[in-house]
Scaffold this active site. Structure first.
Site, PDB file in Angstrom:
ATOM      1  N   ASP A  92       5.286  50.163  73.603  1.00  0.00           N
ATOM      2  CA  ASP A  92       5.637  48.812  73.178  1.00  0.00           C
ATOM      3  C   ASP A  92       4.403  48.187  72.532  1.00  0.00           C
ATOM      4  OD1 ASP A  92       3.952  48.197  75.258  1.00  0.00           O
ATOM      5  OD2 ASP A  92       5.457  47.187  76.473  1.00  0.00           O
ATOM      6  N   SER A  93       4.552  46.984  72.011  1.00  0.00           N
ATOM      7  CA  SER A  93       3.460  46.397  71.235  1.00  0.00           C
ATOM      8  C   SER A  93       2.431  45.697  72.105  1.00  0.00           C
ATOM      9  CB  SER A  93       4.027  45.374  70.258  1.00  0.00           C
ATOM     10  OG  SER A  93       4.512  44.246  70.974  1.00  0.00           O
ATOM     11  N   GLY A  94       2.743  45.499  73.377  1.00  0.00           N
ATOM     12  CA  GLY A  94       1.882  44.717  74.246  1.00  0.00           C
ATOM     13  C   GLY A  94       2.301  43.262  74.309  1.00  0.00           C
ATOM     14  N   GLY A  95       3.089  42.837  73.336  1.00  0.00           N
ATOM     15  CA  GLY A  95       3.473  41.431  73.268  1.00  0.00           C
ATOM     16  C   GLY A  95       4.205  40.950  74.511  1.00  0.00           C
ATOM     17  N   PHE A  96       5.183  41.720  74.938  1.00  0.00           N
ATOM     18  CA  PHE A  96       6.007  41.272  76.062  1.00  0.00           C
ATOM     19  C   PHE A  96       5.162  41.036  77.314  1.00  0.00           C
ATOM     20  CE2 PHE A  96       8.805  41.984  79.719  1.00  0.00           C
ATOM     21  CZ  PHE A  96       9.792  41.055  79.447  1.00  0.00           C
ATOM     22  N   ASP A 146       5.387  41.419  68.372  1.00  0.00           N
ATOM     23  CA  ASP A 146       6.349  40.318  68.250  1.00  0.00           C
ATOM     24  C   ASP A 146       6.174  39.330  69.384  1.00  0.00           C
ATOM     25  OD1 ASP A 146       7.291  41.932  70.334  1.00  0.00           O
ATOM     26  OD2 ASP A 146       9.371  41.387  69.976  1.00  0.00           O
ATOM     27  N   GLN A 201      14.443  39.500  66.522  1.00  0.00           N
ATOM     28  CA  GLN A 201      14.441  38.414  67.510  1.00  0.00           C
ATOM     29  C   GLN A 201      15.411  37.337  67.030  1.00  0.00           C
ATOM     30  OE1 GLN A 201      13.098  38.247  70.495  1.00  0.00           O
ATOM     31  NE2 GLN A 201      11.623  39.948  70.544  1.00  0.00           N
ATOM     32  N   GLY A 228      14.199  40.643  72.970  1.00  0.00           N
ATOM     33  CA  GLY A 228      14.498  39.302  73.463  1.00  0.00           C
ATOM     34  C   GLY A 228      15.834  39.210  74.172  1.00  0.00           C
ATOM     35  N   ASP A 278      15.756  51.362  77.155  1.00  0.00           N
ATOM     36  CA  ASP A 278      14.775  51.590  78.219  1.00  0.00           C
ATOM     37  C   ASP A 278      14.952  50.494  79.245  1.00  0.00           C
ATOM     38  OD1 ASP A 278      13.390  49.466  76.463  1.00  0.00           O
ATOM     39  OD2 ASP A 278      12.182  49.508  78.274  1.00  0.00           O
ATOM     40  N   CYS A 316      26.448  63.520  92.958  1.00  0.00           N
ATOM     41  CA  CYS A 316      25.241  63.737  92.158  1.00  0.00           C
ATOM     42  C   CYS A 316      24.624  65.082  92.553  1.00  0.00           C
ATOM     43  CB  CYS A 316      24.244  62.603  92.417  1.00  0.00           C
ATOM     44  SG  CYS A 316      22.675  62.778  91.556  1.00  0.00           S
ATOM     45  N   CYS A 318      21.469  65.971  91.681  1.00  0.00           N
ATOM     46  CA  CYS A 318      20.030  65.911  91.428  1.00  0.00           C
ATOM     47  C   CYS A 318      19.276  66.580  92.574  1.00  0.00           C
ATOM     48  CB  CYS A 318      19.562  64.459  91.231  1.00  0.00           C
ATOM     49  SG  CYS A 318      19.238  63.543  92.748  1.00  0.00           S
ATOM     50  N   CYS A 321      19.683  64.675  95.909  1.00  0.00           N
ATOM     51  CA  CYS A 321      21.007  64.714  96.543  1.00  0.00           C
ATOM     52  C   CYS A 321      21.377  66.117  97.018  1.00  0.00           C
ATOM     53  CB  CYS A 321      22.059  64.170  95.574  1.00  0.00           C
ATOM     54  SG  CYS A 321      21.877  62.396  95.286  1.00  0.00           S
ATOM     55  N   HIS A 347      16.312  60.070  92.215  1.00  0.00           N
ATOM     56  CA  HIS A 347      17.778  59.970  92.175  1.00  0.00           C
ATOM     57  C   HIS A 347      18.227  58.933  91.139  1.00  0.00           C
ATOM     58  CE1 HIS A 347      21.940  59.348  92.862  1.00  0.00           C
ATOM     59  NE2 HIS A 347      21.665  58.070  92.990  1.00  0.00           N
TER      60      HIS A 347
HETATM   61 ZN   LIG Z   1      21.053  62.199  93.125  1.00  0.00          ZN
END
Ligand SMILES: [Zn+2]
Length: 372
Positions: A92-96, A146, A201, A228, A278, A316, A318, A321, A347
């Site tokens: 990311d840009s660091g802005g947030f 931004d 934005q 945003g 994300d 699941c 994974c 699990c 998980h």
């Molecule tokens: Zn799982």
């Protein structure tokens, strides 16, 4: 060449099953990107992320700039090599984070002065500086600097914020294009380069969102993000803003909605044509003992699980699990064991990545009947 995006199949609803070719990885889209804030997806080792099928992870520019610093990372060959992650990355840009974490920030047209949340030291971030830091880190994809417009924001405030973000987008792109060949892995991937995404934005105003998208398209970024959102607004408003912007974005460039969301949200947005998302939610919730399962959310520390020998999610497969019970995960959490955050996070990430895997399958064209 920067990235290449191929929409392999588009549904009537706009959902896109695609492939995003980046220097370190060809990413199957739509994709969920785990957040690796400070060079680590918290509590989960890189080999486990690979086993889970994570194709691309995020790094946070603000955190890495403050500690250990972008210059040492650059000298060690860039972020991929430093953290030993061979697949794709996005910073990311660091802005947030500057706007949400730092203290005493002062915004001018030139940039943002802020104090580190770690030691109170003073720093000045400009679009050019954010690009320099992100080029030094060397993720496959960098983001324009931004200002994330807060919610609620009245119209004059949203207009002023948008004006700043558009000016910073132009400066980000100009500086990035002039310096992108300095990425640490340039000689490892001859002919390919880092990419830069612009960020739409405009607060919760549909016409400002449209204006933002149109102006970014004129600048010609490698991909486009919608930022945003998920900043406290009701969910139907999030949906409205995404629906407004998506049709304006070019077919042959990736579309990224930043910082969303709950499991049903990421599925819904992917079916509308969002290629990348994300969110810290699966890992942050995991550390607080909240598990996402096919049967809904469960709070693992609840007493009802004290002797529950079922897996966290019976549907699941994974690695958590397949091996551990709810009772054991509850015990780890109750005892404050470090393994608790790790297993819960694995998980939850598997659950998010599994949703996207199923969405990708469902977006593929139905098989033609076999020829007899
Ligand atoms: Zn799982």
């Amino acid at each position: 060449m920067a990235l290449a995006f191929n929409p392999l199949h588009v549904t009537p609803e706009g959902g896109r099953r695609g492939q995003l070719q980046l220097p370190h990885q060809t990413v199957e889209t739509p994709v969920f990107m785990p957040v690796g804030t400070a060079g680590t997806v918290k509590a989960v080792p890189q080999d486990t992320l690979e086993a889970l099928g994570a194709q691309i992870i995020l790094g946070n520019t603000y955190h890495l700039y403050l500690r250990p610093g972008h210059e040492p990372i650059q000298r060690m060959g860039g972020l991929h090599r430093f953290i030993s992650w061979p697949r794709a990355m996005l910073t990311d840009s660091g802005g947030f984070q500057v706007f949400s974490l730092s203290e005493l920030r002062k915004v001018t047209d030139e940039g943002v002065r802020f104090r580190s949340h770690l030691d109170g030291s003073s720093h000045f971030f400009t679009p050019e500086h954010s690009m320099d830091v992100q080029i030094a880190l060397g993720a496959d994809i960098a983001m324009a600097f931004d200002e994330c417009t807060e919610y609620p924001a009245d119209r004059p405030r949203a207009e002023e914020s948008l004006r700043l973000t558009m000016a910073w987008a132009r400066r980000s792109l100009t500086h990035f294009r002039a310096n992108q060949d300095r990425v640490p892995w340039a000689s490892d991937f001859p002919g390919s380069s880092q990419s830069l995404f612009g960020i739409v934005q405009g607060g919760m105003y549909r016409d400002l969102r449209r204006e933002s998208a149109e102006r970014l398209l004129e600048m010609d970024f490698d991909g486009y993000a919608i930022g945003g959102l998920s900043v406290g607004e009701p969910r139907d408003l999030t949906l409205e803003m995404i629906a407004e912007v998506l049709p304006l974005l070019p077919r042959d460039k990736p579309r990224y909605v930043m910082g969303v969301g709950y499991p049903d949200e990421i599925e819904q947005y992917a079916r509308m044509g969002v290629d990348m998302m994300d969110c810290v939610l699966p890992t942050r919730a995991a550390r607080h003992g909240l598990l996402f399962t096919s049967e809904g959310r469960i709070t693992i520390k609840n007493r009802q699980f004290a002797e529950d020998q079922n897996p966290p999610d019976p549907n699941c497969d994974c690695l958590v699990c397949r091996r551990y019970s709810r009772a054991y995960l509850r015990h780890l959490m109750q005892a404050g064991e470090a393994l608790s955050g790790t297993l819960n996070s694995i998980h939850n990430l598997a659950f998010y990545l599994g949703i996207m895997r199923r969405v990708r399958q469902s977006l593929e064209p139905a098989c033609a009947p076999a020829q007899v």
